[in-house]
Design an enzyme around this catalytic site. Structure first.
Site, PDB file in Angstrom:
ATOM      1  N   ARG A 156      -9.315   0.864   9.095  1.00 37.68           N
ATOM      2  CA  ARG A 156      -8.992  -0.533   9.391  1.00 37.68           C
ATOM      3  C   ARG A 156     -10.194  -1.299   9.937  1.00 37.68           C
ATOM      4  O   ARG A 156     -10.129  -2.514  10.045  1.00 37.68           O
ATOM      5  CB  ARG A 156      -7.852  -0.617  10.406  1.00 37.68           C
ATOM      6  CG  ARG A 156      -6.527  -0.157   9.867  1.00 37.68           C
ATOM      7  CD  ARG A 156      -5.457  -0.345  10.925  1.00 37.68           C
ATOM      8  NE  ARG A 156      -4.185   0.212  10.519  1.00 37.68           N
ATOM      9  CZ  ARG A 156      -3.193  -0.476   9.997  1.00 37.68           C
ATOM     10  NH1 ARG A 156      -3.321  -1.763   9.791  1.00 37.68           N
ATOM     11  NH2 ARG A 156      -2.071   0.103   9.677  1.00 37.68           N
ATOM     12  N   LYS A 198       0.827  -1.210   0.000  1.00 40.82           N
ATOM     13  CA  LYS A 198       0.000   0.000   0.000  1.00 40.82           C
ATOM     14  C   LYS A 198       0.863   1.263   0.000  1.00 40.82           C
ATOM     15  O   LYS A 198       0.626   2.170  -0.784  1.00 40.82           O
ATOM     16  CB  LYS A 198      -0.937   0.006   1.214  1.00 40.82           C
ATOM     17  CG  LYS A 198      -1.917  -1.161   1.248  1.00 40.82           C
ATOM     18  CD  LYS A 198      -2.787  -1.147   2.493  1.00 40.82           C
ATOM     19  CE  LYS A 198      -2.029  -1.310   3.781  1.00 40.82           C
ATOM     20  NZ  LYS A 198      -1.460  -2.633   4.033  1.00 40.82           N
ATOM     21  N   ARG A 246      11.591  -5.552   4.294  1.00 42.30           N
ATOM     22  CA  ARG A 246      11.393  -4.160   4.723  1.00 42.30           C
ATOM     23  C   ARG A 246      12.067  -3.925   6.073  1.00 42.30           C
ATOM     24  O   ARG A 246      12.693  -2.891   6.278  1.00 42.30           O
ATOM     25  CB  ARG A 246       9.895  -3.847   4.787  1.00 42.30           C
ATOM     26  CG  ARG A 246       9.585  -2.410   5.125  1.00 42.30           C
ATOM     27  CD  ARG A 246       8.126  -2.110   4.926  1.00 42.30           C
ATOM     28  NE  ARG A 246       7.310  -2.779   5.932  1.00 42.30           N
ATOM     29  CZ  ARG A 246       5.983  -2.803   5.922  1.00 42.30           C
ATOM     30  NH1 ARG A 246       5.322  -2.214   4.939  1.00 42.30           N
ATOM     31  NH2 ARG A 246       5.307  -3.407   6.868  1.00 42.30           N
ATOM     32  N   ARG A 248      -0.358  -8.322  13.586  1.00 40.44           N
ATOM     33  CA  ARG A 248      -1.025  -7.362  12.696  1.00 40.44           C
ATOM     34  C   ARG A 248      -1.857  -8.075  11.635  1.00 40.44           C
ATOM     35  O   ARG A 248      -2.954  -7.625  11.289  1.00 40.44           O
ATOM     36  CB  ARG A 248       0.010  -6.434  12.044  1.00 40.44           C
ATOM     37  CG  ARG A 248       0.564  -5.460  13.058  1.00 40.44           C
ATOM     38  CD  ARG A 248       1.629  -4.485  12.579  1.00 40.44           C
ATOM     39  NE  ARG A 248       1.842  -4.332  11.178  1.00 40.44           N
ATOM     40  CZ  ARG A 248       3.026  -4.470  10.587  1.00 40.44           C
ATOM     41  NH1 ARG A 248       4.098  -4.814  11.274  1.00 40.44           N
ATOM     42  NH2 ARG A 248       3.146  -4.267   9.299  1.00 40.44           N
ATOM     43  N   ARG A 304      12.581  -0.899  10.564  1.00 41.97           N
ATOM     44  CA  ARG A 304      11.352  -0.549  11.281  1.00 41.97           C
ATOM     45  C   ARG A 304      11.134  -1.495  12.456  1.00 41.97           C
ATOM     46  O   ARG A 304      11.081  -2.709  12.278  1.00 41.97           O
ATOM     47  CB  ARG A 304      10.155  -0.589  10.337  1.00 41.97           C
ATOM     48  CG  ARG A 304      10.075   0.652   9.466  1.00 41.97           C
ATOM     49  CD  ARG A 304       8.949   0.666   8.491  1.00 41.97           C
ATOM     50  NE  ARG A 304       7.696   0.146   8.986  1.00 41.97           N
ATOM     51  CZ  ARG A 304       6.600   0.114   8.244  1.00 41.97           C
ATOM     52  NH1 ARG A 304       6.607   0.566   7.009  1.00 41.97           N
ATOM     53  NH2 ARG A 304       5.477  -0.376   8.738  1.00 41.97           N
TER      54      ARG A 304
END
Length: 187
Positions: free
Chosen positions: A88, A13, A127, A144, A133
């Site tokens: 969400r 996204k 990532r 998640r 992160r």
């Protein structure tokens, strides 16, 4: 035009939103980026958000709606918003509809990126390695993903009922995915 990029964590996204910003000039409203910025700022809100994100839990609707509301004038001036990571839940979608309606606007299209779970895990690991992160551990990702499946997936019938949902294959090269999204938006 206001659009939502919708899909599980790691679906692309954010990457696709950035491409739309450069191609169409719209403003990306990434709640994840806004929350990470609040976290980095070390403010009271940022510290509260950090603890929630580290557990892989979702931040409260009130915090997220307030962040979005602050950025809407910028998006309106640019001719559109790309909602990335929001809404969400169905209550968030209803709150966003009310917020936009109060401003004489609406969500025009919801693009659902579909990606298989093995690919999602591979993307999140990559990532995490590249961006460092803290919220991109495999454990946090699984929390998640469960939250997405439990709480966010009900948005599919919500937006289908509004005739706004389009599904786009999120597998493959970034350029291919971008082209599919462009076709979905221009249809």
């Amino acid at each position: 035009m206001n659009i939502i990029l919708f899909g599980p964590p790691g679906a692309g996204k954010g990457t696709q939103a950035k491409r739309l910003v450069s191609q169409r000039g719209w403003v990306q409203l990434s709640t994840g980026d806004m929350l990470r910025d609040a976290r980095k700022a070390g403010t009271e809100l940022g510290n509260k958000v950090a603890a929630i994100m580290d557990r892989g839990d979702l931040v409260s609707d009130e915090i997220v709606i307030a962040l979005i509301d602050e950025r809407l004038p910028e998006a309106e001036a640019a001719g559109g918003a790309i909602f990335d990571g929001f809404p969400r839940t169905v209550p968030q979608a209803e709150a966003l509809d009310r917020l936009l309606e109060g401003r004489g606007s609406q969500i025009d299209r919801v693009v659902r990126l579909t990606v298989d779970e093995k690919e999602l895990i591979k993307r999140v690991e990559k990532r995490a390695a590249e961006e460092g992160r803290a919220d991109d551990t495999v454990e946090a990702f699984k929390v998640r993903l469960k939250a997405y499946n439990d709480q966010t997936a009900p948005l599919i019938p919500f937006y289908t009922g509004q005739n706004k949902l389009v599904e786009v294959d999120g597998m493959g090269a970034m350029d291919e995915i971008s082209a599919r999204i462009a076709r979905a938006l221009d249809a």
